[in-house]
Design a protein around this motif. Structure first.
Motif, PDB file in Angstrom:
ATOM      1  N   GLN C 561       0.826  -1.209   0.000  1.00  0.00           N
ATOM      2  CA  GLN C 561       0.000   0.000   0.000  1.00  0.00           C
ATOM      3  C   GLN C 561       0.859   1.257   0.000  1.00  0.00           C
ATOM      4  N   ALA C 564       2.713   1.746  -3.322  1.00  0.00           N
ATOM      5  CA  ALA C 564       1.795   2.069  -4.404  1.00  0.00           C
ATOM      6  C   ALA C 564       1.221   3.470  -4.227  1.00  0.00           C
ATOM      7  N   ASP C 566      -0.959   4.231  -2.008  1.00  0.00           N
ATOM      8  CA  ASP C 566      -2.362   4.130  -1.593  1.00  0.00           C
ATOM      9  C   ASP C 566      -2.543   4.483  -0.128  1.00  0.00           C
ATOM     10  N   ALA C 567      -1.437   4.469   0.608  1.00  0.00           N
ATOM     11  CA  ALA C 567      -1.549   4.710   2.046  1.00  0.00           C
ATOM     12  C   ALA C 567      -0.252   5.314   2.555  1.00  0.00           C
ATOM     13  N   VAL C 597      -5.790  10.188   3.066  1.00  0.00           N
ATOM     14  CA  VAL C 597      -5.192   8.876   2.803  1.00  0.00           C
ATOM     15  C   VAL C 597      -5.276   8.015   4.056  1.00  0.00           C
TER      16      VAL C 597
END
Lengths: 380, 243, 812
Positions: C561, C564, C566-567, C597
């Protein structure tokens, strides 16, 4: 045993004393600046005014680097629609730093600027004043032929004359100033001698009458005003010379259209120096330089400020040669600067001593009286 | 364990063997002066005195006559300014402090007016104390036997503050006798006791000293106590008077 | 008459009176010292703007820390603009001391500052002789540098000089500052083109908000100091706790000394009561004495504390500067109120601790002329009940209240509870020891202590507490140190780290470094402060560097994550401060508006108490379009050494001074900073220990005096002076040993409380819970035994040489 008690008490006293000195943090009062002293002498590295030289305008409206000091000095009396009267003073002073190597810095400066801005609210006898400083760097302050400024206090040249804008806590001023008479060159074509030594002189010109038109804001209340202003421009180094303790300076605009400038350079003994002088400007702009013997001053009233200094705020003035005799009285007493330099600068009335009629108005400046209280006036 | 105090040579230690004809205590010209400010106070003035083995001597006198001072000198707890103090033929005042202390622990039993028991120790432990100090612990049996003799065998586990004055003094007497001293020095042993207890304690002290053939020097105000002794001397203003 | 009684007594016991004075002075000194220190860390941290303009001054900054002079020149001439004070600040050192050059324009809206001799600021700053620029310096700074007016200070690294042309007093915020004209400062530092900040008066806030634009930040001086205060909160809590413990120990000393004074005169009091002295007059006598002693002692303490706190402040200066980036003042700033308050409090405390002693004295029956007397010892049942009560209420407070103050207060209560029980346990141990060694001198010696239990209990408790503190704190500090060492080692996965001196690295420079021969992989870090004050750190990490994050709790998806984009990850302190957990959403201000996020994981971090958010480099660049990085980590190929690569980097001409360091170097530096940070704690712990030793000395003296008859009896029965000396020495050594024995479990308790409760609450980070390190025990135990035994020597000597005959009789 008594001895031991004394010793114990002494030790305790020493300990307490030590603690108290550790707490002690009062900052001492600053030593003030003597305005007179600043003008009395200057290091040799500065240029001197030693004789008449032609002045060219507008170029000579700009600052003159190389001299120790220079000022742009506006004073005036204003009235609003209801007849309420205001006095104002706006001055830019430039004090040059001794010539020499400057640090490699954005803040390196050849001079320090000081601005004084005051509005006298005659109706309420309130004197609003503010002082500003800036260094001669990064465009913080300066004077070109077209603009004289210290940060946002500005005097810009207009088609008519100048526009003056300044504000402080509780007061602001925005005036258009239009000369009504040509430039008066003081002394010998602008060469104004003030002492016996070479270099005890300044370059000095004035515009003794300008129509003023604009706005005064006092405590948030704006008023449209009109009136009459006066500009003095002067520069030089060590102009006063030794032995001068201060001066009394009059800028008077008479209702008959004549303007009168008189100054008495006061010696340490309290007499008028022989370099005291003046000028009488006719309504048509023609003028005549006055020498010491052409006029007489007599102090007729004093005002004591809160520091206990006496200021001779009222005078009897006579110009025997002109058949003029009048009294000068302050619009109100408390028009004194408690700032880096302590002086009295205020709106005055010219009064007929016989019938009390007002003959004109003007400004009076008293300097050198408060140097002894410089100790009590904070200075940066 | 020999019951006879006369037999002072019972020990293996040769130094401790003394001529049995010698007196246990011999004071010659003992003088003690205290300095108080600018003043000298002569507490004992050329005292000559001998105590033979097994003899019980009472020293009486007014307060401040020097009785206790004599006792302290005799115990080697203090030193004379002039004269000699001989104990079992040993010049006590010539011994260095540690030897003097050791000598006292070995050969002298002390009984005080205020019992001076150690409060944190039980009665039994107080009796044991001297043996522990001298490094020659007494056997439990010896302590039992002595305690029984003094009538305190039931009290050995108690702490001093749980005992009466008379009981405390009997514990103190046991403490003074447990190491078989040649001489017991008792400083007003009954001074803090009521008459009945005093009688009892004096009797016990006298009997047990007799039983061991120990010499006893008793400093006392009490006529009854003095009466139990073989001989009495009187101190007056630091000088000895025979009675 | 009363006074004469007291005086005669004082004269006869000068040593005891001295001890009482020292005890009070030491307690007062530590408390006052810490109060002064706290003041310095609260009031004067980052107070430059407050001192130059005023308490409520406003500060204008650029996020980069550099504000362009042209921006200033433009702003300053705008209509209605305030009289800005331009300030240029730079850290320097002189004579090894950390200082800051503060260049100001004395002709701007700066407040009136005057030298001690009345020299105005502008006069002082424009007074140049010999081409050396002038500086205005505070008196305490000069003292720190051991120089004076007109002296020339040389800066350590550049060798530049400044001359002190005026000395100012009473502006602690300007301590450690060299106040210079901004033009001279700029030239000297070679920093043309920018200033650090602009100061403005508070009235200009509206104008500033309207005219500053988006680029510049506006902070209030008070807000700035509040955050500086916040920074040092943990350190201050630490200091406060220590000072309270020192005070408690100091009171023990006072108690034991005063009770000793009482013991001496039991007979006199009995007599006086018999002669008709009322309770009231007796109480007045005692209180009078205590007040005289306390007054002098407290006064001495105030003087000592001022000296002490100034010294401690010097100890703190380095860590405060390194860890918090703040310069503390050069000297503390006592106020009359602080002095007077503490002095009066000391008098009150002294009287208060005397109450039990006084009750003891007043209970002496008239005419009772004997000295023997038992100090009441609370029955075991009551002691246990009190202990249980204190411990449970302390534990309950800690459990129910998550604040730092609860942790400190709870620990305090628990410690108080344990301390109450310590004498009971300690004397139990003494009894046990004595029984074991019953037939030996030590055994007897320890047996003899039993009667003095009441007298010795406070000293035993104080000593035990002090030892426990020293050991427990030592354990915590060493444990923490090991944790930091492990953390740094784990974090630094690359073989070397490269950065540019006071500049960031542009993308192109990073690429050049990465493409050097011998570099297998690289990582990079970019740290920024967001508009809302959050620190954001962007990482570009090769997969193998991921293990550098020690994740707290299970987060198997975190790496995927995170990389990427994403987090994000948050550091433990941030998570604690804001109550964040895995899966929570954080909102971050970005140029494109707030970004929301989720949190992928929380990781262990000791680098910042405030904490930070970690994002992947890609995500960061997407948000902020900032391609620069602060440092680059290089992973080297086999056969390549950092030194070799370092030489090549120097040859690269990156357009700045390149610096490189190995993980071992970073670890060394981090631990050096760490050690400096905890110097104060050590110093305080030692002080507490010293006070405890004074307590022990006075208790032993009191006990020795009280037992003088017993000692005389032992002497009479045949104990030589040498053996008596030995006996008392064994007693003090035994007491110290017992204090140590009770201190050890307490130390472990303190260790865990500090590591697992106080640290997370004060700093936001937790320490791995492991076995406590043994080193502090190894250091403290021998030192304490030696000191404790030495402490007993003086009383032993006093007792040994006391004439025995005098003391054989009761009541003498």
């Amino acid at each position: 045993m008594r001895r031991d008690i004394v010793i114990a008490v002494l030790i305790a006293v020493v300990a307490v004393g030590w603690l108290v000195q550790r707490i002690e943090q009062r900052e001492p009062d600053a030593t003030g600046i003597s305005g007179t002293a600043l003008l009395n002498a200057a290091p040799d590295a500065f240029k001197r005014v030693t004789g008449p030289e032609p002045l060219v305008f507008p170029a000579d409206h700009a600052m003159h680097p190389g001299f120790r000091n220079e000022w742009w000095y506006f004073t005036g009396n204003l009235f609003d629609a209801t007849g309420r009267r205001y006095g104002f003073q706006f001055t830019l002073f430039r004090f040059a730093v001794e010539p020499g190597e400057r640090p490699d810095s954005d803040f390196a400066s050849d001079a320090i600027w000081m601005a004084h801005f005051a509005v006298s609210d005659v109706a309420r006898a309130r004197f609003n004043s503010a002082e500003r400083f800036a260094r001669d760097a990064l465009g913080l302050a300066g004077a070109t032929a077209d603009e004289w400024w210290l940060r946002d206090w500005t005097v810009t040249r207009t088609e008519e004359g100048w526009r003056l804008r300044a504000q402080m806590d509780g007061a602001s001023l925005d005036l258009d100033l239009a000369p009504r008479k040509p430039v008066v060159l003081q002394g010998d074509s602008g060469y104004s001698r003030k002492g016996p030594e070479r270099g005890n002189a300044s370059r000095y010109y004035s515009i003794t009458r300008m129509a003023a038109d604009g706005r005064v804001v006092l405590d948030g209340n704006a008023a449209e005003v009109t009136g009459s202003a006066w500009l003095d421009r002067e520069w030089g180094s060590s102009q006063l010379g030794e032995g001068i303790a201060g001066w009394d300076w009059f800028a008077l605009q008479l209702d008959d259209g004549r303007d009168l400038m008189l100054y008495r350079l006061r010696t340490e003994a309290g007499d008028a120096s022989r370099f005291s002088a003046g000028v009488l400007v006719e309504a048509d702009g023609g003028y005549r330089v006055l020498e010491r013997d052409d006029f007489e001053f007599e102090e007729i009233g004093r005002w004591r400020d809160r520091l206990g200094v006496d200021w001779p705020v009222a005078w009897r003035v006579r110009l025997p040669g002109e058949g003029l005799a009048f009294e000068v009285r302050p619009a109100f007493d408390a028009q004194r600067w408690y700032a880096t330099v302590g002086y009295w600068e205020g709106a005055v009335d010219v009064i007929d001593p016989d019938d009390g009629r007002t003959l004109g108005r003007g400004y009076l400046e008293l300097s050198g009286y408060a140097d002894s209280d410089a100790q009590r006036v904070g200075v940066r | 364990m020999a019951d006879d105090c006369d037999d002072v040579c019972h020990d293996d230690n040769r130094d401790d063997c003394r001529d049995e004809r010698q007196p246990v205590l011999r004071a010659r010209g003992v003088t003690r002066t205290y300095h108080d400010g600018n003043q000298d106070i002569r507490v004992l003035d050329s005292v000559d005195l001998e105590v033979s083995a097994g003899e019980k001597l009472a020293i009486t006198g007014e307060s401040g006559s020097g009785k206790s001072t004599f006792l302290h000198l005799a115990a080697g707890m203090d030193l004379p300014d002039a004269g000699t103090m001989e104990l079992l033929g040993e010049h006590v005042n010539r011994l260095a402090e540690p030897e003097r202390t050791r000598f006292r622990a070995r050969h002298i039993g002390l009984v005080f007016q205020d019992y001076n028991l150690i409060e944190s120790l039980s009665a039994g432990e107080n009796i044991e104390l001297v043996g522990w100090l001298t490094g020659r612990p007494a056997s439990v049996d010896d302590i039992r036997r002595l305690a029984a003799e003094l009538g305190i065998d039931e009290l050995l586990g108690r702490r001093p503050d749980q005992l009466s004055g008379g009981q405390q003094q009997r514990v103190a007497i046991a403490r003074a006798l447990i190491h078989q001293p040649s001489l017991v020095l008792a400083d007003e042993p009954t001074g803090s006791l009521d008459q009945a207890s005093a009688e009892q304690v004096m009797q016990v002290l006298s009997q047990s000293v007799d039983a061991r053939g120990c010499a006893l020097v008793l400093v006392t105000h009490s006529e009854t106590a003095a009466a139990r002794c073989d001989r009495r001397v009187r101190l007056r203003a630091g000088k000895l008077e025979a009675t | 008459m009363l006074a004469r009684l007291s005086r005669a007594f004082f004269y006869r016991h000068p040593a005891q009176v001295l001890l009482a004075l020292i005890g009070i002075a030491a307690g007062v000194a530590v408390v006052t010292g810490v109060a002064l220190l706290r003041g310095a860390l609260v009031e004067s941290l980052d107070a430059v703007s407050a001192e130059l303009v005023g308490e409520q001054a406003l500060v204008v900054r650029h996020p980069s820390g550099r504000l362009d002079v042209d921006t200033y020149a433009r702003l300053v001439r705008q209509p209605g603009a305030p009289d800005f004070v331009p300030v240029l600040r730079a850290a320097v050192r002189s004579d090894g001391q950390r200082l800051e050059v503060v260049g100001v324009d004395p002709f701007s809206g700066i407040r009136t500052l005057t030298g001690a001799d009345g020299t105005g600021l502008s006069t002082a700053l424009f007074n140049e002789s010999g081409g050396i620029p002038s500086a205005v310096v505070s008196a305490s700074t000069l003292e720190l540098l051991d120089s004076g007016l007109d002296s020339v200070l040389t800066l350590d690294e550049s060798g530049r000089q400044v001359r002190v042309t005026a000395v100012i007093r009473g502006r602690p915020g300007l301590d450690r500052r060299l106040l210079m004209d901004i033009s001279r400062a700029q030239a000297m530092l070679d920093e043309r083109g920018w200033v650090s900040e602009l100061l403005a008066p508070p009235e200009s806030e509206a104008w500033l908000r309207a005219n500053l634009g988006d680029e510049l930040l506006l902070v209030t001086a008070s807000g700035q100091r509040a955050s500086a205060r916040q920074l040092t909160a943990g350190m201050r809590a630490n200091l406060t706790a220590m000072s309270l413990l020192a005070l408690a120990t100091g009171l023990f000393v006072v108690y034991s000394v005063l009770s000793f004074l009482m013991v001496q005169r039991r007979r006199t009091f009995g007599l006086l009561r018999a002669l008709g002295m009322t309770h009231g007059r007796l109480a007045r006598l005692l209180i009078g004495e205590v007040l005289v002693i306390a007054a002098f002692g407290a006064l001495a303490g105030l003087v000592a504390s001022t000296v002490l706190s100034d010294q401690l402040l010097r100890l703190i200066a380095a860590p405060v500067a390194e860890v918090y980036g703040q310069l503390p003042p050069a000297a503390t700033n006592p106020t009359p109120w602080l002095y007077a308050g503490i002095w009066l409090a000391a008098l009150a405390a002294a009287v208060a601790v005397t109450v039990p002693v006084m009750r003891e004295a007043l209970q002496i029956p008239p005419g009772r002329l004997v000295r023997s007397f038992v100090v009441h010892v609370l029955p075991a049942r009551k002691v246990l009940a009190l202990t249980v009560l204190l411990v449970t209420s302390g534990a309950a407070w800690v459990a129910l209240d998550a604040r730092l103050v609860a942790a400190l207060g709870g620990l305090f209560l628990v410690l108080a509870g344990v301390i109450v029980a310590i004498p009971m346990i300690g004397f139990g141990l003494v009894r046990g020891l004595a029984r074991r060694t019953a037939t030996t001198l030590p055994g007897r010696a320890l047996r003899l202590l039993e009667t003095a239990r009441g007298r010795l209990s406070p000293a035993l408790a104080a000593l035990s507490l002090a030892l426990a503190l020293a050991i427990g704190m030592g354990m915590m500090i060493l444990g923490f140190r090991a944790a930091v060492g492990d953390w740094v080692t784990r974090l630094l996965q690359a073989d070397m780290y490269v950065s540019l001196e006071s500049r960031s690295l542009a993308r192109e420079q990073v690429d050049r470094l990465a493409s050097l021969e011998g570099v297998e992989a690289f990582s990079s870090v970019r740290r920024t402060r967001l508009a809302d004050g959050t620190t954001l750190t962007a990482y570009d990490l090769p997969a193998r560097a991921w293990s550098g994050f020690e994740l707290l709790g299970e987060a198997p998806e975190a790496y995927r994550q995170f990389s990427a984009g994403d987090a994000v990850l948050v550091s433990e302190p941030l998570a604690r401060r804001q109550g964040l957990a895995i899966g929570d959403i954080v909102e971050l201000p970005t140029p494109e508006g707030p970004a929301r996020v989720p949190i992928a994981a929380v990781f262990r971090d000791y680098s910042s108490e405030q904490g930070f958010v970690a994002v992947s480099g890609d995500l960061y660049r997407r948000w902020f379009d900032d391609h620069a990085v602060d440092s680059v980590g290089l992973y080297l190929a086999d056969g390549m050494t950092p030194a070799e690569l370092g030489r090549r980097i120097e040859g690269l001409a990156l357009g700045g001074v390149a610096q490189w360091i190995t993980p071992a170097g970073i670890r060394r530096e981090s631990l050096a900073v760490f050690d400096r940070t905890f110097r104060v704690s050590w110093a305080l712990a030692m002080l507490v220990g010293l006070i405890a030793l004074v307590a022990l000395t006075s208790a032993l003296l009191a006990q020795g005096l009280e037992r003088s008859r017993e000692h005389a009896t032992l002497r009479a029965l045949g104990l030589s002076p040498a053996r008596l000396f030995g006996l008392v020495t064994v007693q003090s050594a035994g007491l110290t040993a017992v204090a140590l024995a009770t201190a050890l479990p307490l130390a472990v308790l303190i260790h865990y409380a500090l590591s697992l409760l106080i640290q997370p609450r004060a700093f936001g980070w937790s320490l791995p819970a492991g076995l406590p390190p043994a080193e502090p025990v190894l250091w403290v135990v021998p030192v304490a035994l030696v000191l404790g035994t030495l402490t007993g020597l003086y009383p032993a000597w006093r007792i040994g040489r006391r004439p025995m005959i005098e003391h054989l009789r009761a009541g003498r």
